[in-house]
Design a protein around this motif. Structure first.
Motif: not given
Ligand code: ADP
Length: 376
Positions: A99-101, A114-116, A144-146, A171-173, A199-203, A243-247
């Protein structure tokens, strides 16, 4: 010893390959006959990781249970654990992470950056507006996978598009996405591998290319490891975790999410580390001490994704040519059927430096294609 794993995809398959040299066996529980893991060397019992009955029958036939996916019946695992079945990570940890929440809330309570986030119940801010725009809406379970992640642009965005229960986060820009694999055993031993850049395929939101170690300051690399270990501790995690992180643009590290299993971002460790993520997972499941995770070289890993526009029996082109190259390691997941963007395999390219590995990886990428036999 019989190791049981819920789910029979490539992660279980790669674990099966890693332990072929040992006297132990891996059995997977998966509903599809001839699932990838079975074709990659695991034994299989047909059944669903969502069914309590199937998990019960399966648990009787193995000495220890683990998972290769989050979307499993954790209520059943909680009961089985109380009945004495050995489950790694624990059923409670699996339930929190699923449960992600709840996962986010546990990290927040432990002071892990982590993000608010906001939901009617758990929240780190008082109102949705405090998150600012754009914001991210995420399904609590099953994504999963977005899938299950929506970016909402502004106040006019609909908030009811996700069919399952969800929550919101800031949202983390322009973030750089990193991942750290963490291993932690019952004795309290901990190990991480070098952080990787993703590096993700953004689509499609599928991991396209991974770099290890990325060109980042040493302090960031060190902090990424520390925060990731902190996140796993906060979840009482015993086992292997991705563990997935944002920088962020201003050099802050925020945890995105934690996966309680082997992870796509750890595949390069098969060739580039002294111990791969899969052998370390095996060490933990087998109650053996952790073994060193030092990096032996730089690595670039890219996923072999099904080409868009084709579907059907898998056709792979270019493998023979790639065979001629040194430092190039092809892993195919034996999937009979290929559809656009499906993960069909991965290739790791190693090198003395990242730029050598990168250059070779680009050359290799242009030589290989994986697709279905029929044009859509
Ligand atoms: P999944 O478990 O489906 O991979 P994630 O929570 O990792 O879901 O989100 C998928 C993608 O969406 C991330 O890899 C990232 O690119 C983008 N993303 C997720 N959360 C955020 C956020 N808070 N701000 C910006 N981009 C986000």
């Amino acid at each position: 010893m019989k190791i049981g794993i819920l789910g029979g995809g490539q992660l279980a398959g790669l674990l099966a390959q890693a332990i072929t040299q040992t006297e132990d066996t891996l059995i997977v529980l998966d509903p599809s006959e001839q699932c990838p893991a079975a074709l990659m060397g695991a034994s299989q019992i047909i059944g669903s990781p969502s069914s309590e009955q199937d998990i019960r029958i399966f648990a009787k036939q193995v000495d220890v249970l683990t998972v290769e996916l989050e979307n499993i019946n954790t209520e059943a695992l909680i009961k089985l654990e109380a009945e004495g079945v050995s489950i790694i990570p624990s059923a409670k940890t699996l339930a929190t992470i699923k449960d992600k929440l709840l996962q986010k809330h546990s990290l927040f309570e432990a002071g892990i950056p982590a993000c608010e986030y906001f939901s009617n119940k758990q929240k780190s801010v008082n109102s949705l507006e405090d998150l600012g725009w754009p914001l991210v809406q995420k399904s609590r379970t099953g994504g999963y996978d977005g899938r299950g992640v929506l970016i909402l642009r502004d106040v006019s965005s609909r908030l009811d598009l996700l069919p399952e229960p969800s929550y919101f986060e800031a949202f983390v820009p322009d973030a750089i996405e990193l991942a750290v694999m963490v291993a932690r055993n019952k004795e309290g031993e901990e190990a991480t591998w070098e952080p990787t850049r993703l590096e993700f395929d953004k689509n499609q939101n599928v991991l396209k290319t991974l770099y290890c170690p990325p060109s980042l300051p040493k302090t960031i690399m060190r902090q990424a490891k520390q925060i990731s270990i902190g996140a796993v501790r906060a979840l009482n995690g015993i086992g292997l975790f991705g563990v997935e992180l944002f920088l962020t643009k201003d050099n802050r590290l925020l945890i995105n999410e934690v996966a309680p299993r082997a992870h796509n971002s750890g595949h390069h460790s098969i060739e580039s580390s002294e111990t791969s993520q899969f052998l370390q997972q095996y060490n933990i499941l087998r109650s053996k001490p952790l073994t060193p995770t030092r990096s032996k070289c730089s690595a670039v890993m890219f996923n072999l994704l099904g080409e868009p526009g084709f579907v059907g029996r898998t056709v792979i082109e270019g493998i023979d040519e790639i065979d001629k190259f040194k430092n190039v390691f092809v892993h195919l997941y034996e999937k009979f059927h290929c559809s656009p963007h499906r993960k069909m395999g991965h290739i790791t390219v190693t090198g003395e430096t990242l730029s050598i590995a990168k250059q070779l990886a680009e050359e290799i990428r242009s030589l290989i294609s994986v697709r279905g036999e029929n044009q859509i």
